[in-house]
Design an enzyme around this catalytic site. Structure first.
Site, short mmCIF file in Angstrom:
data_model
loop_
_atom_site.label_atom_id
_atom_site.label_comp_id
_atom_site.label_asym_id
_atom_site.label_seq_id
_atom_site.Cartn_x
_atom_site.Cartn_y
_atom_site.Cartn_z
N GLY A 14 0.82 -1.21 0.00
CA GLY A 14 0.00 0.00 0.00
C GLY A 14 0.84 1.24 0.00
N PRO A 15 0.23 2.39 -0.34
CG PRO A 15 -1.23 3.93 -1.26
CD PRO A 15 -1.18 2.57 -0.66
N PRO A 16 2.51 4.85 1.12
CG PRO A 16 4.35 6.19 0.64
CD PRO A 16 3.15 5.58 0.02
N GLY A 17 2.18 5.30 4.63
CA GLY A 17 1.33 5.84 5.69
C GLY A 17 -0.06 5.24 5.77
CB THR A 18 -2.00 2.89 3.75
OG1 THR A 18 -0.85 2.20 3.28
CG2 THR A 18 -2.44 3.90 2.73
N GLY A 19 -0.81 2.42 7.06
CA GLY A 19 -0.98 1.60 8.26
C GLY A 19 -0.44 0.18 8.15
CE LYS A 20 3.17 -0.18 3.37
NZ LYS A 20 2.62 1.16 3.21
CD GLU A 79 -4.58 30.91 -6.99
OE1 GLU A 79 -5.44 30.01 -7.03
OE2 GLU A 79 -3.38 30.69 -7.25
P1 ATP Z 1 5.37 3.20 5.11
O1 ATP Z 1 4.98 2.47 3.90
O2 ATP Z 1 5.84 4.58 4.83
O3 ATP Z 1 6.26 2.43 6.02
P2 ATP Z 1 3.14 2.41 6.66
O4 ATP Z 1 2.03 2.00 5.77
O5 ATP Z 1 3.94 1.35 7.30
O6 ATP Z 1 4.05 3.46 5.93
P3 ATP Z 1 2.47 3.17 9.30
O7 ATP Z 1 3.83 3.38 9.83
O8 ATP Z 1 1.79 1.91 9.67
O9 ATP Z 1 2.49 3.35 7.74
O10 ATP Z 1 1.53 4.37 9.70
C1 ATP Z 1 2.01 5.59 10.19
C2 ATP Z 1 1.07 6.17 11.20
O11 ATP Z 1 -0.15 6.53 10.58
C3 ATP Z 1 0.68 5.20 12.27
O12 ATP Z 1 1.59 5.21 13.33
C4 ATP Z 1 -0.68 5.71 12.70
O13 ATP Z 1 -0.55 6.75 13.64
C5 ATP Z 1 -1.24 6.32 11.44
N1 ATP Z 1 -2.17 5.42 10.76
C6 ATP Z 1 -2.04 4.90 9.53
N2 ATP Z 1 -3.10 4.13 9.22
C7 ATP Z 1 -3.92 4.14 10.28
C8 ATP Z 1 -5.18 3.52 10.57
N3 ATP Z 1 -5.79 2.75 9.69
N4 ATP Z 1 -5.73 3.77 11.77
C9 ATP Z 1 -5.12 4.55 12.66
N5 ATP Z 1 -3.93 5.16 12.46
C10 ATP Z 1 -3.33 4.98 11.28
#
Ligand code: ATP
Length: 644
Positions: A236-242, A460
């Site tokens: 998944g894209p960065p920051g999606t909670g993996k 704008e």
């Molecule tokens: P990357 O690919 O950059 O490693 P990632 O997908 O592993 O990113 P995480 O490190 O799991 O991303 O998510 C970063 C932060 O975003 C988490 O610590 C959390 O605070 C928040 N977050 C992301 N997804 C969720 C979710 N579904 N519910 C709650 N918080 C979330």
């Protein structure tokens, strides 16, 4: 990503077992011993005298019995035993068999000459017996080559120890170089994240929960002959909670959880990666049933030797090969499941993704409206909030935001409120935080001339006017000419989320993006460089329409999109030169037609355009109410959402 404090296996080693730290003094003692031995031998209790003293006192009286010339450079004198008792030699004990004195000779020849001269001078019957001796100082010889080696060894140990330590947690011992730097979470230090903390992502959560079940009750699945999956990859894209999801697995599963990042396998030394992979799987098997989590697996899992193999790295490839072997090597009943996360599944080696290795692929997408609302709720929980907070609106205003972005907005809003000394976080703080995250920091201090400001205001206002009258443009929320980050002004929309877009929607979006430049041309008769971002967006959009989505009549229902990423890597184009020219031509035609359309919209609503630009010049910001006042209530709302 924040790291949970994991139990570092290497740090659990009792300190006394660290050979490097404790062996320092042993090396030192050995060196000192050798030195003291050397100096003791070289300084055996023999007194040094001068030639004159030797000639005047010893040889003149015929006291010398033997002169041993050692290595042609040192003369050692042994006295006649009956002369030792004399008062001339009070320091020498009668039992001392000699040599009793020594002096350094220049050369053997001059020494002999001097001896014979002395014999003549003192009319001696004979000269003392002279013996030539070759003596090797073994200790000095050994020291001369052992010392540099030892110094080199010490330096090497020091450097390796340093590298190991700086590389993470596992390098305290240089001999642990090939060991994996894995963090182990087990019953004593379980991750505190649970599935409750992961908002939305219901389907992914379901799949992941099943893995926990596999490990807890394998019999339930194997009794019918099913095999338990070996590997699960979260994409998944960065920051999606993996990572968050994996941590939740660690928190919920009652089995040891071994967490390592892909980059921690790769080191500058060849063979280390492979040995770390072996070590990781060894540890996991010892603790089975257990879960291994490899974050950012693309660091080692990239496809091997493709067209861009110039950049390929043998060490990474051998690490990957080892990973492939290990994943084949344990049976389905070993009780080790490998979880991995990446945001680039397309670049991973196909062998890694095949069934039998990473059997399951779980896709985590950017959250939709409902999921964003749920994520906001999770991150709003620890904040002190005022009653004005509208979670619905916050979720609606943040399309395309990842979970990490939402967590960031919540934190940013709390910081803004705290900076202003507010007792609670208010809705306005969230709006500021969102604006700041989308557009960057407000830069009121940026020096902008009145002429530039007028151009920006019309630019704008052009975007705003065109999008207001276009059927498929997103709903406009506000327009501002306050510089933020790199941009000098911005129009804020409330986009609707679609799974598919129609041709007219694409075209309306292109017109809305061209609104700024068209307004500049209409009002000032010339255009500025301020439309760079818009033109970039328009060009990309037009090319995807023509070359990917089959939305161009002349190109037809053909797509040159390559989901495997092979064309991109091989630098080959899948179409002829003539088609390339046709694509370029069609893109130009599409953009030119859209621009004409945009200009005509602006021409027919020129008075509203001027009015909005003047308002912006006065107030710098125009909110939804101002826009309704100028343009009237917006007729169009996207029809597609009701159709799909
Ligand atoms: P990357 O690919 O950059 O490693 P990632 O997908 O592993 O990113 P995480 O490190 O799991 O991303 O998510 C970063 C932060 O975003 C988490 O610590 C959390 O605070 C928040 N977050 C992301 N997804 C969720 C979710 N579904 N519910 C709650 N918080 C979330």
């Amino acid at each position: 990503m924040s790291e949970e404090p994991g139990k570092d296996t290497s740090q659990q080693r009792p300190k006394s077992k660290l050979p490097f730290g404790n062996m320092y003094w042993i090396y030192l003692v050995i060196i000192l011993l050798l030195f003291s031995q050397y100096s003791r031998i070289s300084q055996l209790a023999v007194e040094e005298i001068t030639w004159n003293a030797f000639e005047n006192k010893i040889i003149s009286d015929g006291d010398a019995a033997l002169i041993a010339v050692v290595n042609k450079e040192r003369a050692e004198i042994t006295l006649h035993s009956d002369r030792i008792n004399s008062e001339k030699y009070p320091g020498i004990s009668p039992s001392d068999k000699g040599p009793h004195f020594f002096f350094t000779i220049g050369s053997v020849e001059s020494f002999e000459n001097r001896i014979y001269a002395a014999k003549d001078k003192y009319q001696l019957e004979d000269i003392p017996e002279i013996k030539f001796v070759n003596r090797t100082n073994w200790i000095a010889t050994i020291l001369s080559w052992v010392l540099p080696i030892m110094l080199f060894l010490l330096l090497w140990l020091f450097i390796i120890g340093r590298i190991g330590r700086s590389g993470g947690t596992g390098g305290m011992n240089p001999f642990d170089f090939g060991k994996s730097k894995v963090k182990v979470f087990d019953t004593d230090n379980r991750s505190k994240v649970t599935f409750e903390d992961v908002a939305g992502l219901d389907e992914a959560k379901f799949e992941v929960k099943e893995i926990v079940e596999f490990l807890k009750n394998p019999d339930q699945y194997t009794r019918l002959g099913a095999k338990i999956p070996k590997g699960v990859i979260l994409v998944g894209p960065p920051g999606t909670g993996k990572t968050l999801m994996a941590k939740a697995v660690a928190g919920e599963a009652n089995v040891p959880f071994l967490h390592i990042s892909g980059s921690e396998f790769v080191e500058m030394f060849v063979g280390v990666g492979a040995s770390r992979v072996r070590d990781l799987f060894q540890k996991a098997k010892e603790k089975a049933p257990s879960i291994i989590f490899i974050d950012e697996i693309d660091a080692i899992g990239r496809a091997r030797g493709n067209a861009l193999s110039l950049r390929s790295n043998d060490e990474r490839e051998s690490t990957l090969n080892q990973l492939l072997t290990e994943m084949d090597g344990f049976g389905t009943n070993t009780g080790v499941i490998v979880l991995a996360a990446t945001n680039r599944a397309d670049i991973l080696d196909k062998a890694l993704l095949r069934p039998g290795r990473f059997d399951r692929h779980i896709y985590l997408e950017l959250p939709n409206l409902v999921e964003r609302k749920a994520i906001f709720k999770v991150h709003l929980k620890p904040l002190k909030l005022s009653d004005t907070i509208d979670v619905e609106l916050l979720a609606a205003q943040t399309p395309g935001f990842s979970g990490a972005d939402i967590a960031n907005i919540c934190n940013e809003a709390a910081l803004i409120a705290a900076r202003q000394g507010k007792p609670e976080v208010e809705m306005a703080d969230f709006v500021s935080a969102t604006d700041r995250i989308i557009g960057g920091l407000e830069k009121k201090s940026k020096i902008i001339s009145p002429q530039e400001k007028e151009i920006i205001a019309y630019h704008e206002a052009g975007h705003a006017t065109v999008s207001w009258y276009l059927e498929h443009a997103d709903t406009l929320m506000k327009v501002s000419i306050v510089p933020r980050g790199k941009s000098l002004g911005a129009a804020w929309y409330l986009p609707e989320e679609h799974q598919i877009y129609t041709e007219s929607q694409f075209k309306d979006r292109i017109c809305a993006a061209l609104g700024g430049r068209a307004a500049e041309e209409l009002v000032f008769g010339e255009v500025s460089s301020g439309a760079l971002d818009d033109l970039e967006k328009v060009t990309k959009q037009a090319y995807t329409m023509v070359a990917y989505y089959g939305l161009d009549e002349k190109i037809g229902n053909i797509s040159f999109y390559d989901s495997t990423g092979q064309y991109e890597q091989s630098l080959h184009r899948p179409y002829s030169e003539a088609t390339a020219e046709m694509i370029d031509e069609e893109v130009r035609k599409l953009v030119a037609e859209s621009y004409e359309r945009t200009l005509s919209i602006l021409k027919s609503h020129r008075s509203q355009l001027d009015e909005l630009a003047l308002l912006l010049l006065k107030k710098e910001i125009a909110l939804k109410e101002d826009l309704v006042q100028i343009f009237g209530v917006r007729k169009h709302s996207s029809k597609l959402s009701s159709k799909t």
